[in-house]
Design a protein around this motif. Sequence first.
Motif, mmCIF file in Angstrom:
data_model
loop_
_atom_site.group_PDB
_atom_site.id
_atom_site.type_symbol
_atom_site.label_atom_id
_atom_site.label_comp_id
_atom_site.label_asym_id
_atom_site.label_seq_id
_atom_site.Cartn_x
_atom_site.Cartn_y
_atom_site.Cartn_z
ATOM 1 N N GLU A 78 -13.034 -61.744 58.969
ATOM 2 C CA GLU A 78 -11.664 -62.234 58.821
ATOM 3 C C GLU A 78 -11.735 -63.732 58.573
ATOM 4 O O GLU A 78 -12.235 -64.483 59.417
ATOM 5 C CB GLU A 78 -10.845 -61.956 60.078
ATOM 6 C CG GLU A 78 -9.425 -62.434 60.003
ATOM 7 C CD GLU A 78 -8.655 -62.188 61.289
ATOM 8 O OE1 GLU A 78 -7.667 -62.890 61.497
ATOM 9 O OE2 GLU A 78 -9.050 -61.316 62.079
ATOM 10 N N ILE A 79 -11.246 -64.164 57.414
ATOM 11 C CA ILE A 79 -11.240 -65.593 57.143
ATOM 12 C C ILE A 79 -9.812 -66.116 57.249
ATOM 13 O O ILE A 79 -8.850 -65.404 56.991
ATOM 14 C CB ILE A 79 -11.877 -65.943 55.783
ATOM 15 C CG1 ILE A 79 -11.192 -65.241 54.627
ATOM 16 C CG2 ILE A 79 -13.347 -65.618 55.785
ATOM 17 C CD1 ILE A 79 -11.743 -65.641 53.283
ATOM 18 N N ALA A 80 -9.714 -67.362 57.670
ATOM 19 C CA ALA A 80 -8.415 -68.004 57.862
ATOM 20 C C ALA A 80 -8.492 -69.433 57.345
ATOM 21 O O ALA A 80 -9.567 -70.016 57.245
ATOM 22 C CB ALA A 80 -8.046 -67.994 59.342
ATOM 23 N N ASP A 81 -7.349 -69.984 57.059
ATOM 24 C CA ASP A 81 -7.228 -71.380 56.623
ATOM 25 C C ASP A 81 -8.106 -71.684 55.407
ATOM 26 O O ASP A 81 -8.780 -72.704 55.354
ATOM 27 C CB ASP A 81 -7.564 -72.341 57.771
ATOM 28 C CG ASP A 81 -6.651 -72.162 58.961
ATOM 29 O OD1 ASP A 81 -5.504 -71.729 58.764
ATOM 30 O OD2 ASP A 81 -7.089 -72.436 60.093
ATOM 31 N N LEU A 102 -11.694 -61.301 48.375
ATOM 32 C CA LEU A 102 -12.314 -61.916 49.547
ATOM 33 C C LEU A 102 -11.372 -61.917 50.741
ATOM 34 O O LEU A 102 -11.761 -61.570 51.862
ATOM 35 C CB LEU A 102 -12.748 -63.345 49.206
ATOM 36 C CG LEU A 102 -13.553 -64.091 50.254
ATOM 37 C CD1 LEU A 102 -14.899 -63.421 50.493
ATOM 38 C CD2 LEU A 102 -13.758 -65.539 49.819
ATOM 39 N N LEU A 103 -10.124 -62.269 50.510
ATOM 40 C CA LEU A 103 -9.147 -62.316 51.602
ATOM 41 C C LEU A 103 -8.788 -60.931 52.133
ATOM 42 O O LEU A 103 -8.321 -60.808 53.265
ATOM 43 C CB LEU A 103 -7.889 -63.054 51.149
ATOM 44 C CG LEU A 103 -8.065 -64.561 50.963
ATOM 45 C CD1 LEU A 103 -6.877 -65.148 50.224
ATOM 46 C CD2 LEU A 103 -8.282 -65.250 52.291
ATOM 47 N N LEU A 117 -19.280 -56.888 51.715
ATOM 48 C CA LEU A 117 -17.972 -57.016 52.352
ATOM 49 C C LEU A 117 -17.181 -55.779 51.962
ATOM 50 O O LEU A 117 -17.249 -55.330 50.813
ATOM 51 C CB LEU A 117 -17.245 -58.265 51.871
ATOM 52 C CG LEU A 117 -17.909 -59.608 52.161
ATOM 53 C CD1 LEU A 117 -17.125 -60.736 51.501
ATOM 54 C CD2 LEU A 117 -18.029 -59.832 53.640
ATOM 55 N N ARG A 118 -16.422 -55.217 52.906
ATOM 56 C CA ARG A 118 -15.605 -54.032 52.592
ATOM 57 C C ARG A 118 -14.366 -54.027 53.452
ATOM 58 O O ARG A 118 -14.268 -54.775 54.420
ATOM 59 C CB ARG A 118 -16.420 -52.750 52.743
ATOM 60 C CG ARG A 118 -16.974 -52.505 54.129
ATOM 61 C CD ARG A 118 -17.731 -51.192 54.242
ATOM 62 N NE ARG A 118 -18.916 -51.090 53.432
ATOM 63 C CZ ARG A 118 -20.149 -51.358 53.850
ATOM 64 N NH1 ARG A 118 -20.362 -51.757 55.069
ATOM 65 N NH2 ARG A 118 -21.168 -51.228 53.043
ATOM 66 N N GLU A 124 -14.821 -53.051 48.020
ATOM 67 C CA GLU A 124 -16.113 -53.585 48.415
ATOM 68 C C GLU A 124 -16.520 -54.726 47.492
ATOM 69 O O GLU A 124 -16.254 -54.691 46.287
ATOM 70 C CB GLU A 124 -17.139 -52.451 48.335
ATOM 71 C CG GLU A 124 -18.506 -52.815 48.835
ATOM 72 C CD GLU A 124 -19.436 -51.610 48.854
ATOM 73 O OE1 GLU A 124 -19.349 -50.820 49.818
ATOM 74 O OE2 GLU A 124 -20.201 -51.461 47.896
ATOM 75 N N MET A 125 -17.179 -55.716 48.074
ATOM 76 C CA MET A 125 -17.772 -56.826 47.319
ATOM 77 C C MET A 125 -19.255 -56.857 47.667
ATOM 78 O O MET A 125 -19.608 -56.811 48.846
ATOM 79 C CB MET A 125 -17.140 -58.168 47.706
ATOM 80 C CG MET A 125 -15.659 -58.255 47.412
ATOM 81 S SD MET A 125 -14.939 -59.826 47.977
ATOM 82 C CE MET A 125 -15.413 -60.901 46.616
#
Length: 131
Positions: A78-81, A102-103, A117-118, A124-125
Amino acid sequence: MPARLALLLPALALGYCGQDETATAYGAAGQVWQAQSIDAAAFAVGAELRFPEPGRIAGQGPCNSFTARLDAPYPWFEIADLVATRAACPELEAEGAFFAALLAMEQIEVSGEVLILRNEAGHEMLFRAAD
């Protein structure tokens, strides 16, 4: 004896809080991860991820560099900011697709030279470690 245990537990908890539980502690750090595909379609315009320090992710999209917080413990993602530069280039549409994908990612798997990443929707990436 129970009183000593009661005093020890908070100290142990404080020590645990300082540990990195993000992908940086599970093989993602120290590599430049080059995007290979998004949903099994080749992503040939160039993008990469790095995990420069615990709790951080950075990289380069087809046009712009970015940085963000990495908030979830491994294997969650989980990415933020997210903050990115704002340069225009011919691959701006591909960059939008890269950032949107990505997000949307929710899980990360690091296995040797491969990073995946999935999310639960089946997207999926795929990234490979740069030579």
